[in-house]
Design a protein around this motif. Structure first.
Motif, PDB file in Angstrom:
ATOM      1  N   GLY A  78       1.184  -0.632   0.007  1.00 26.86           N
ATOM      2  CA  GLY A  78       0.076  -0.002   0.054  1.00 26.86           C
ATOM      3  C   GLY A  78       1.076   1.210   0.269  1.00 26.86           C
ATOM      4  N   LYS A  79       2.152   1.574  -0.100  1.00 28.76           N
ATOM      5  CA  LYS A  79       2.682   2.558  -0.441  1.00 28.76           C
ATOM      6  C   LYS A  79       2.862   2.641  -1.234  1.00 28.76           C
ATOM      7  N   ILE A  80       2.771   4.334  -1.662  1.00 30.34           N
ATOM      8  CA  ILE A  80       3.003   5.291  -3.359  1.00 30.34           C
ATOM      9  C   ILE A  80       4.308   5.491  -3.258  1.00 30.34           C
ATOM     10  N   PHE A  81       4.384   4.780  -5.259  1.00 29.42           N
ATOM     11  CA  PHE A  81       5.832   5.746  -5.252  1.00 29.42           C
ATOM     12  C   PHE A  81       6.132   6.467  -5.527  1.00 29.42           C
ATOM     13  N   GLN A  82       6.478   7.309  -6.079  1.00 31.13           N
ATOM     14  CA  GLN A  82       6.923   8.470  -7.205  1.00 31.13           C
ATOM     15  C   GLN A  82       8.527   9.268  -7.143  1.00 31.13           C
ATOM     16  N   GLU A  83       8.274   9.001  -8.312  1.00 32.91           N
ATOM     17  CA  GLU A  83      10.560   9.035  -8.272  1.00 32.91           C
ATOM     18  C   GLU A  83      10.548   9.472 -10.052  1.00 32.91           C
ATOM     19  N   LYS A  84      11.114  10.179 -10.649  1.00 30.87           N
ATOM     20  CA  LYS A  84      12.035   9.962 -12.041  1.00 30.87           C
ATOM     21  C   LYS A  84      12.513   8.759 -12.250  1.00 30.87           C
ATOM     22  N   ILE A  85      11.898   8.098 -13.225  1.00 36.01           N
ATOM     23  CA  ILE A  85      12.351   6.758 -13.261  1.00 36.01           C
ATOM     24  C   ILE A  85      13.343   6.702 -15.164  1.00 36.01           C
ATOM     25  N   ILE A  86      13.703   5.216 -15.402  1.00 30.57           N
ATOM     26  CA  ILE A  86      14.054   5.047 -16.675  1.00 30.57           C
ATOM     27  C   ILE A  86      13.427   3.776 -17.303  1.00 30.57           C
ATOM     28  N   ARG A  87      12.962   4.332 -18.115  1.00 27.38           N
ATOM     29  CA  ARG A  87      12.110   2.952 -18.762  1.00 27.38           C
ATOM     30  C   ARG A  87      11.804   2.587 -20.679  1.00 27.38           C
ATOM     31  N   VAL A  88      12.097   1.090 -20.663  1.00 30.65           N
ATOM     32  CA  VAL A  88      12.455   1.051 -21.769  1.00 30.65           C
ATOM     33  C   VAL A  88      11.371   0.705 -23.135  1.00 30.65           C
ATOM     34  N   THR A  89      11.301   1.041 -24.059  1.00 28.89           N
ATOM     35  CA  THR A  89      10.027   1.183 -24.981  1.00 28.89           C
ATOM     36  C   THR A  89      10.025  -0.228 -25.614  1.00 28.89           C
ATOM     37  N   LYS A  90       9.478  -0.538 -27.029  1.00 28.99           N
ATOM     38  CA  LYS A  90       8.928  -1.549 -27.283  1.00 28.99           C
ATOM     39  C   LYS A  90       9.989  -1.863 -28.183  1.00 28.99           C
ATOM     40  N   ASN A  91      10.758  -0.534 -28.926  1.00 26.80           N
ATOM     41  CA  ASN A  91      11.559  -0.578 -30.238  1.00 26.80           C
ATOM     42  C   ASN A  91      12.678  -0.030 -29.061  1.00 26.80           C
ATOM     43  N   GLY A  92      13.621  -0.574 -27.746  1.00 29.56           N
ATOM     44  CA  GLY A  92      14.373  -0.363 -27.299  1.00 29.56           C
ATOM     45  C   GLY A  92      15.264   0.974 -27.182  1.00 29.56           C
ATOM     46  N   ARG A  93      14.401   1.674 -27.218  1.00 29.27           N
ATOM     47  CA  ARG A  93      14.266   3.261 -26.649  1.00 29.27           C
ATOM     48  C   ARG A  93      14.642   3.564 -25.058  1.00 29.27           C
ATOM     49  N   MET A  94      15.527   4.408 -24.433  1.00 29.58           N
ATOM     50  CA  MET A  94      15.034   4.967 -23.115  1.00 29.58           C
ATOM     51  C   MET A  94      14.373   6.534 -23.330  1.00 29.58           C
ATOM     52  N   LEU A  95      13.227   5.930 -22.426  1.00 34.47           N
ATOM     53  CA  LEU A  95      11.545   7.682 -21.707  1.00 34.47           C
ATOM     54  C   LEU A  95      12.416   7.730 -19.944  1.00 34.47           C
ATOM     55  N   ASN A  96      12.459   8.872 -19.979  1.00 39.71           N
ATOM     56  CA  ASN A  96      12.868   9.164 -18.827  1.00 39.71           C
ATOM     57  C   ASN A  96      11.179  10.174 -18.473  1.00 39.71           C
ATOM     58  N   LEU A  97      10.947   8.913 -17.292  1.00 35.33           N
ATOM     59  CA  LEU A  97       9.553   9.302 -16.776  1.00 35.33           C
ATOM     60  C   LEU A  97       9.649  10.340 -15.397  1.00 35.33           C
ATOM     61  N   GLU A  98       8.657  11.119 -15.571  1.00 36.98           N
ATOM     62  CA  GLU A  98       8.301  11.304 -13.741  1.00 36.98           C
ATOM     63  C   GLU A  98       7.143  11.086 -13.777  1.00 36.98           C
ATOM     64  N   ALA A  99       6.905   9.776 -12.683  1.00 45.10           N
ATOM     65  CA  ALA A  99       5.972   8.432 -12.553  1.00 45.10           C
ATOM     66  C   ALA A  99       5.460   7.959 -11.165  1.00 45.10           C
ATOM     67  N   THR A 100       4.456   8.128 -10.706  1.00 45.00           N
ATOM     68  CA  THR A 100       3.443   7.895  -9.722  1.00 45.00           C
ATOM     69  C   THR A 100       3.209   6.486  -9.829  1.00 45.00           C
ATOM     70  N   TYR A 101       3.527   5.769  -9.145  1.00 46.00           N
ATOM     71  CA  TYR A 101       2.681   4.195  -8.995  1.00 46.00           C
ATOM     72  C   TYR A 101       1.690   4.827  -7.283  1.00 46.00           C
ATOM     73  N   MET A 102       0.251   4.256  -7.352  1.00 50.60           N
ATOM     74  CA  MET A 102      -0.331   4.167  -6.575  1.00 50.60           C
ATOM     75  C   MET A 102      -1.151   3.426  -5.957  1.00 50.60           C
ATOM     76  N   PRO A 103      -1.259   2.534  -5.118  1.00 50.80           N
ATOM     77  CA  PRO A 103      -1.682   1.348  -5.561  1.00 50.80           C
ATOM     78  C   PRO A 103      -3.518   1.562  -4.489  1.00 50.80           C
ATOM     79  N   ILE A 104      -4.196   0.833  -5.417  1.00 53.98           N
ATOM     80  CA  ILE A 104      -5.672   0.420  -5.159  1.00 53.98           C
ATOM     81  C   ILE A 104      -6.269  -0.089  -4.365  1.00 53.98           C
ATOM     82  N   LEU A 105      -7.305   0.413  -3.580  1.00 54.19           N
ATOM     83  CA  LEU A 105      -7.454  -0.915  -2.154  1.00 54.19           C
ATOM     84  C   LEU A 105      -9.021  -0.715  -1.985  1.00 54.19           C
ATOM     85  N   ASP A 106      -9.167  -2.007  -1.568  1.00 58.74           N
ATOM     86  CA  ASP A 106     -11.204  -2.272  -1.969  1.00 58.74           C
ATOM     87  C   ASP A 106     -11.692  -1.763  -0.733  1.00 58.74           C
ATOM     88  N   GLU A 107     -12.971  -2.692  -0.480  1.00 60.54           N
ATOM     89  CA  GLU A 107     -13.987  -1.842   0.792  1.00 60.54           C
ATOM     90  C   GLU A 107     -12.594  -2.374   2.085  1.00 60.54           C
TER      91      GLU A 107
END
Length: 300
Positions: A78-107
Motif C-alpha cells: 500500500g505504499k505510494i512510489f513517486q520518482e523520476k524513472i527510466i523505462r524502455v520502449t518496445k523498440n529499445g528506446r530509453m524514456l525518462n518519466l516522472e511517475a507515480t505508482y498508486m496502490p488501489i484498495l478495495d473496501e
C-alpha cells in the motif's frame, strides 16, 4: 473542515487520461489496462499491452535488482512510489518519466491493483544532461586555460625576479664605478696641483739662474725642462680629467637608465602578481561552476 468535490469525478478522470500516460497493473505486475498516451509513449498498440509484465518496460539491470523486488513489495503493502524513472520502449528506446505508482484498495483496505501515472520528461532530461555536460566541459577548459595562464605568469614573474637580481648587481657595479671615478678625479686633482707646484718651482729656479749669470746657465736649462715636463703633466692631467668626466656622464646615463628599468621591472612584477591573483580568482569561480555542474548532473 471537510469540503465536497465540485467537479464530476468521471470528468476529472477523463481530463487526466487525456493529458497523462496511465496504466494499471494487477498485484503480480501484469498490465490490466493502459490509455492511448501510455501506449504511444512506449511504442505499443493498446492490444499488445494487456497481460504484459511490468518487467518488460524496465532495463534488464533494474528488473533483476533487489530494488525492483522492493518496489513491488512496497506497492503490494500500500505504499505510494513517486520518482523520476527510466523505462524502455518496445523498440529499445530509453524514456525518462516522472511517475507515480498508486496502490488501489478495495473496501477492505486490501491492494487489488496499482495505477501508474506518468509524464514523459525525456526531452527535458536530455536537454539538462547536454547543458550539464556543456557546463562541465566549459569549466574544465576554462580551468585548464586558467592554470596555464597562472603557470605562464609565474614563469614570467620568475624571469623578472632574476632580471631584477641581475639589475641590482649592475647597479652595484655602477656604484663601484662611480666611487672609482671619484677616486680618479682626486688623483688627477693631486697631479694637477703637483704639476702647478713643479711649474712654480721651475719658474723660481729660472729666476735664480738668471741672477746667477754665467754660472746659472746649466741650472736654467734644467729648470726649462722641468717647466716643460710640468706643462706636459698638467695637459695630460686635463685630458685625463676630461676623459673621466666623460665616463662619469656615461655612468650617470647608464645609472639613470638602469634605475628606470628597475622601476619598470618592479611595476611589471606588481602587474603580473595582480594577473596571477585574477587568474586564481577565475580558477576559484571555475571550481564552483564545476561543482554546480556535477550537482546538476546528480539531480538529473
Amino acid at each position: 473542515m471537510h469540503t465536497t468535490q465540485v467537479l464530476n469525478e468521471k470528468a476529472v478522470l477523463a481530463a487526466l487520461e487525456q493529458s497523462l500516460a496511465m496504466i494499471e497493473f494487477n498485484v503480480q505486475g501484469e498490465v490490466l489496462w493502459a490509455n492511448e498516451n501510455f501506449a504511444h509513449a512506449m511504442e505499443y498498440s493498446l492490444s499488445e499491452l494487456v497481460g504484459v509484465h511490468h518487467r518488460r518496460f524496465c532495463t534488464e539491470c533494474f528488473a533483476s535488482s533487489p530494488d525492483y523486488a522492493l518496489l513491488w513489495n512496497n506497492l503490494r503493502s500500500g505504499k505510494i512510489f513517486q520518482e523520476k524513472i527510466i523505462r524502455v520502449t518496445k523498440n529499445g528506446r530509453m524514456l525518462n518519466l516522472e511517475a507515480t505508482y498508486m496502490p488501489i484498495l478495495d473496501e477492505h483496505g486490501q491492494v487489488t491493483a496499482v495505477l501508474k501515472v506518468a509524464t514523459d520528461i525525456t526531452e527535458r532530461e536530455v536537454a539538462k544532461a547536454e547543458l550539464t555536460s556543456e557546463l562541465q566541459k566549459m569549466s574544465e577548459e576554462l580551468l585548464a586555460r586558467t592554470e596555464g595562464g597562472i603557470s605562464r605568469n609565474q614563469q614570467v614573474a620568475s624571469a623578472i625576479t632574476r632580471l631584477m637580481e641581475e639589475n641590482e648587481k649592475n647597479l652595484s657595479y655602477l656604484r663601484d664605478l662611480e666611487q672609482q671615478n671619484t677616486a680618479v678625479r682626486h688623483i688627477v686633482q693631486t697631479i694637477r696641483e703637483f704639476a702647478s707646484q713643479t711649474n712654480l718651482l721651475a719658474l723660481n729656479a729660472a729666476i735664480e739662474a738668471a741672477h746667477a749669470g754665467e754660472y746659472g746657465r746649466g741650472f736654467n736649462v734644467v729648470a726649462s725642462e722641468v717647466r716643460k715636463l710640468a706643462k706636459s703633466v698638467q695637459e695630460a692631467a686635463q685630458e685625463i680629467q676630461a676623459t673621466v668626466e666623460g665616463i662619469a656622464r656615461h655612468v650617470d646615463r647608464v645609472n639613470d637608465g638602469t634605475k628606470a628599468s628597475q622601476r619598470t621591472i618592479v611595476d611589471s612584477q606588481r602587474q603580473i602578481q595582480q594577473a596571477v591573483e585574477e587568474f586564481a580568482g577565475i580558477g576559484e569561480a571555475v571550481g564552483k561552476l564545476d561543482v554546480q555542474a556535477k550537482t546538476l548532473r546528480q539531480i538529473s
